[in-house]
Design an enzyme around this catalytic site. Structure first.
Site, PDB file in Angstrom:
ATOM      1  N   LYS A 195      31.800  25.217  17.380  1.00  0.00           N
ATOM      2  CA  LYS A 195      32.899  24.684  16.573  1.00  0.00           C
ATOM      3  C   LYS A 195      33.707  23.737  17.456  1.00  0.00           C
ATOM      4  O   LYS A 195      34.178  24.126  18.525  1.00  0.00           O
ATOM      5  CB  LYS A 195      33.776  25.824  16.060  1.00  0.00           C
ATOM      6  CG  LYS A 195      35.032  25.323  15.363  1.00  0.00           C
ATOM      7  CD  LYS A 195      35.778  26.436  14.680  1.00  0.00           C
ATOM      8  CE  LYS A 195      37.086  25.939  14.126  1.00  0.00           C
ATOM      9  NZ  LYS A 195      37.820  26.981  13.401  1.00  0.00           N
ATOM     10  N   LYS A 248      29.848  23.128  13.314  1.00  0.00           N
ATOM     11  CA  LYS A 248      30.995  22.683  12.517  1.00  0.00           C
ATOM     12  C   LYS A 248      31.796  21.660  13.300  1.00  0.00           C
ATOM     13  O   LYS A 248      32.102  21.930  14.460  1.00  0.00           O
ATOM     14  CB  LYS A 248      31.861  23.908  12.219  1.00  0.00           C
ATOM     15  CG  LYS A 248      33.148  23.597  11.493  1.00  0.00           C
ATOM     16  CD  LYS A 248      33.992  24.829  11.423  1.00  0.00           C
ATOM     17  CE  LYS A 248      35.315  24.430  10.801  1.00  0.00           C
ATOM     18  NZ  LYS A 248      36.304  25.447  10.916  1.00  0.00           N
TER      19      LYS A 248
END
Ligand code: PBG
Length: 322
Positions: A195, A248
């Site tokens: 992330k 992400k």
């Protein structure tokens, strides 16, 4: 001499021909819709930076989930807006916290819908950071206790999958241990393993009211420049017991989805985040692009790169078209 023997256009001559040779197909069951649950009753408040997305009270959320299920969408992932925030993120792991109540209500009324919970603290802390602040910094090890307690409370409420998104080191191991001790050996962990500290989360922070009140998240989320480090983060989370991993944001990181697909034999998810969604809608509202077409093109590309699971604010719309 390839041409004129080889003419790739032969296989593009009609929609039927293109359908026959299409390599990548999306199915509703691989899409996950993010939803924001807030206190109150009958609340359905549109998020101005994310048209068509709402802060929903539990009763409205359950109605939304019934529709989501009927469209064949694979799962929902829940984010909570608590009544109050404090500096120890109490709302994140309260047995009657907003997400815990929402999970119970969905499991009562729409039991067949898979419910994923986002495990993080930023929506619950008064300072908006993802963990406990010690000496002006997010303290890793102290934060693990909150995360483990949150995941356990979500499992007790009936969550099918827990998804830690905080980027603390060791959180997957801590959550796995807590779930196992609590009798939840069967609950899988979907780790937001890679992330990035991304500007694409802007609209989400309005939706979840979770913008950090000082500094930023670069001390725990990844540097967008680092791909090798993303592979290391994924490998570590798998060693700690993650069942599935996530990259992400999605579209700017397709290279990493692809690399992860080549290297790791686990289900890979990608999150088409709020900024990716809102950019498409904003351009479409200006008449510059066709939102529906770009929606399918971006989702197909994310799938082609190697993500079998896609978290997207387009989940309902896309499910109607695939
Ligand atoms: C919580 C969390 C965030 C997102 C998902 N989980 C925000 C953040 O890290 O600041 C972003 C999702 C989106 O932009 O759609 N930590």
């Amino acid at each position: 001499m390839p041409f004129p023997i080889h003419r790739p256009r032969r296989l593009r001559s009609s929609e039927a021909m293109r359908g026959l040779v299409r390599e990548t197909r999306l199915a509703p069951s691989q899409l996950v819709l993010p939803l924001f649950v807030c206190p109150g009753e009958g609340v359905r408040r549109e998020i101005s930076s994310m048209p068509g997305n709402y802060q929903l009270s539990v009763d409205e959320l359950v109605k939304e989930c019934a529709e989501v299920k009927s469209l064949g969408v694979g799962a929902v992932i829940l984010f909570g807006l608590p009544e109050t925030k404090d500096d120890v993120a109490s709302g994140a792991y309260a047995e009657d916290g907003i997400v815990q109540r929402a999970v119970r209500a969905i499991k009562r009324d729409v039991p067949a819908l898979l419910v994923i919970t986002d495990v993080c603290n930023c929506e619950y802390t008064s300072h908006g950071h993802c963990g406990k602040i010690v000496d002006g910094e997010v303290d890793n090890d102290a934060t693990l206790e909150w995360l483990a307690a949150s995941a356990l409370s979500h499992a007790r409420a009936g969550a099918d999958i827990v998804a830690p998104s905080d980027m603390m080191d060791g959180r997957v191991g801590a959550i796995r241990a807590a779930l196992d001790r609590g009798g939840f050996r069967k609950i899988p962990i979907l780790s937001y393993a890679a992330k990035f500290a991304s500007g694409f989360y802007g609209p989400f922070r309005e939706a979840a009211e979770s913008a950090p009140q000082f500094g930023d998240r670069r001390g725990y989320q990844m540097d967008p420049a680092n791909g090798r480090e993303a592979m290391k983060e994924i490998a570590l989370d798998l060693e700690e017991g993650a069942d599935m991993i996530m990259v992400k944001p999605a579209l700017p990181y397709l290279d990493l989805i692809w690399q992860a697909r080549q290297r790791f034999d686990v289900p890979i998810a990608a999150y088409q985040v709020s900024g990716e969604f809102s950019m498409i809608l904003a351009a479409a509202r200006n008449g510059w692009i066709d939102a529906e077409r770009i929606m399918m093109e971006t989702l197909t590309s994310i799938h082609r790169a190697g993500a079998g699971i896609i978290l997207t604010y387009f989940a309902k719309e896309a499910a109607k078209r695939c």
